[in-house]
Write a protein that holds these residues in place. Structure first.
Motif, PDB file in Angstrom:
ATOM      1  N   ASP A 106       0.808  -1.216   0.000  1.00  0.00           N
ATOM      2  CA  ASP A 106       0.000   0.000   0.000  1.00  0.00           C
ATOM      3  C   ASP A 106       0.840   1.264   0.000  1.00  0.00           C
ATOM      4  O   ASP A 106       0.413   2.302  -0.485  1.00  0.00           O
ATOM      5  N   LYS A 135       1.212   6.795  -3.264  1.00  0.00           N
ATOM      6  CA  LYS A 135       1.622   5.643  -2.455  1.00  0.00           C
ATOM      7  C   LYS A 135       3.132   5.552  -2.266  1.00  0.00           C
ATOM      8  O   LYS A 135       3.658   4.529  -1.856  1.00  0.00           O
ATOM      9  N   CYS A 182      -3.653   5.182   2.500  1.00  0.00           N
ATOM     10  CA  CYS A 182      -3.288   4.472   1.271  1.00  0.00           C
ATOM     11  C   CYS A 182      -3.967   3.115   1.185  1.00  0.00           C
ATOM     12  O   CYS A 182      -4.295   2.633   0.098  1.00  0.00           O
ATOM     13  N   ALA A 183      -4.168   2.495   2.348  1.00  0.00           N
ATOM     14  CA  ALA A 183      -4.785   1.163   2.335  1.00  0.00           C
ATOM     15  C   ALA A 183      -6.295   1.255   2.232  1.00  0.00           C
ATOM     16  O   ALA A 183      -6.978   0.240   2.182  1.00  0.00           O
TER      17      ALA A 183
END
Lengths: 346, 131
Positions: free
Chosen positions: B20, B52, B109-110
């Motif tokens: 991620d 990312k 990001c995840a």
């Protein structure tokens, strides 16, 4: 008592750290326990040294006893001096019985026949080391006690460790006296110098942990590799590469502590190789250059380069050969032969 | 997952989860670490550069042993449209707060933070450049 002897003793005592003075005087053994008890070790060093000199006057100390105190000081603080190593050669293979009295007699005889004014003192230590202190004078001048040479000789070995006096001219005479006294026929200076006398001994007596090329392939340094406690949630992607680097490093340096050297010096006399179009140094002369590595502990720092990720695992053999070749001063000439061993010349 | 450089060793491909966030660590005392990061960047798929990727410059507490030019690092951040964070790992307070920042970024990001995606980082960077 001679004023110069009193002054010399006073100066030695001033060099000793305050809490070490009593032990050193006891080791010296020249002042009795009763006399030592009269000394006040809690005053300033200046006063302590005056009191010590007073006691020495009472005991009529001469330069011989002062020289012994000087050896004791330099034996304990040996790492303050710079030591070089000399190797002696025998003509034949005869194993002669070493007689210490004979050695001393011949040594003193050789020096005294060349220079009347020398102070020579011997002290033997438990590890078979014979410490020799020589203060040099001339035919007309008394010996300079403040610039002596120190020699450490292990009688069962052909090696002599010398911390030479500033008076360079005394070195050949010293070497001559050593070979005469020890029944060798030649002596040469090795290209090995350091402040740590014990490390020099470790190197020439091969007492450090060496690693040999053959090893068990299953032998992995699990203990040494990860000093920090590993969190199991952290995944090392390059673990196998890391292990390989540690293994290579271990192959070169081994497990134990490295001998302590402060310098490695490489004197280059090689040709400058460049693009001929660049027109640099088109003379066919060797390019003279001196490369010097210095560190408080050179070999340990080289050993830690690969694990710290600062160098590839394979360090140059010019660096890693230092303990095996027992030298840290090199002269590198042009490679004439393909065999790498001939590359480095004495 | 810690790696010394990219590309990642292929033998561990099957053991790796989805990535991620990539944090490139540059030690300000080592020119080599900057070079290593520059070479590794070539192996990163373009889609990662939409928020990312982040650069973390360490060792800023010891500016007198600085070997890496600040300009070079900031330029790197601009070229790859990715934020550059500075920290000093030897100080616990800064270490902890940097870790918390990275964790926050990772959460975004995840996709664990509703309403905010990694693309927000790119737009945030844009606005600071205009100053």
């Amino acid at each position: 008592m001679d004023e110069t002897v009193a002054e010399y003793i006073r100066r030695i005592v001033l060099k000793i750290p305050k809490d070490e003075i009593k032990t050193m005087l006891q080791k010296w053994g020249f002042l009795s326990e009763a006399q030592l008890r009269t000394l006040n070790f809690h005053q300033i060093k200046d006063s302590i040294s005056q009191e010590v000199v007073q006691l020495c006057v009472e005991n009529s100390a001469d330069i011989k006893q002062a020289a012994v105190l000087d050896i004791i000081y330099n034996h304990i603080y040996q790492n303050k001096r710079m030591w070089s190593v000399y190797q002696m050669k025998k003509s034949g293979e005869e194993l002669e019985y070493f007689d210490i009295t004979d050695f001393k007699k011949k040594f003193k005889g050789r020096l005294r026949s060349a220079l009347k004014n020398v102070t020579i003192t011997f002290k033997e230590y438990e590890d078979n080391a014979i410490w020799i202190r020589v203060a040099w004078g001339t035919l007309h001048k008394k010996p300079n006690q403040y610039k002596p040479s120190y020699v450490v000789y292990h009688s069962q070995t052909p090696y002599v460790f010398v911390s030479a006096s500033m008076l360079k001219s005394t070195l050949p005479l010293l070497c001559q006296a050593l070979i005469v006294a020890s029944n060798y026929h030649d002596i040469r200076e090795m290209e090995l110098r350091s402040h740590s006398l014990n490390s020099l001994k470790d190197i020439v007596f091969k007492r450090y942990s060496q690693n040999f090329q053959t090893y068990s392939p299953k032998h992995l340094q699990g203990g040494n590799m990860e000093p920090k406690s590993e969190d199991l949630r952290v995944v090392q992607e390059n673990r196998s590469e890391k292990e390989r680097r540690h293994r290579l490093n271990w192959e070169v340096f081994g497990d134990g502590p490295q001998p302590k050297l402060e310098y490695a010096q490489y004197r280059l006399e090689t040709m400058f190789k460049s693009d001929p179009k660049m027109n640099v140094l088109d003379k066919k002369e060797p390019f003279r250059c001196l490369v010097k590595f210095s560190s408080p502990h050179l070999l340990e720092s080289l050993k830690s380069l690969a694990p710290a990720g600062m160098a590839d695992a394979r360090l140059s053999p010019l660096l890693t050969c230092i303990p095996h070749k027992a030298r840290n001063y090199f002269k590198i000439k042009e490679k004439k032969v393909l065999h790498p061993e001939n590359f480095v010349s004495p | 997952h810690l790696a010394t450089s990219l590309p990642l060793p292929s033998e561990r491909d099957h053991l790796r989860p989805r990535i991620d966030l990539i944090v490139f660590m540059i030690d300000i005392k080592s020119k080599y670490s900057l070079k290593n990061v520059e070479t590794s960047l070539a192996h990163v798929d373009a889609s990662f550069f939409l928020g990312k990727v982040c650069f973390l410059v360490t060792g800023v507490g010891r500016l007198n042993s600085c070997s890496v030019e600040m300009n070079a690092v900031c330029k790197l951040g601009e070229t790859y449209c990715s934020p550059v964070l500075f920290c000093e790992l030897e100080l616990e307070g800064i270490r902890v707060s940097t870790a918390q920042r990275l964790l926050r970024m990772l959460q975004i990001c995840a996709g664990h933070t509703p309403g905010v995606s990694a693309l927000s980082f790119v737009s945030l960077m844009r606005s600071s450049d205009d100053n």
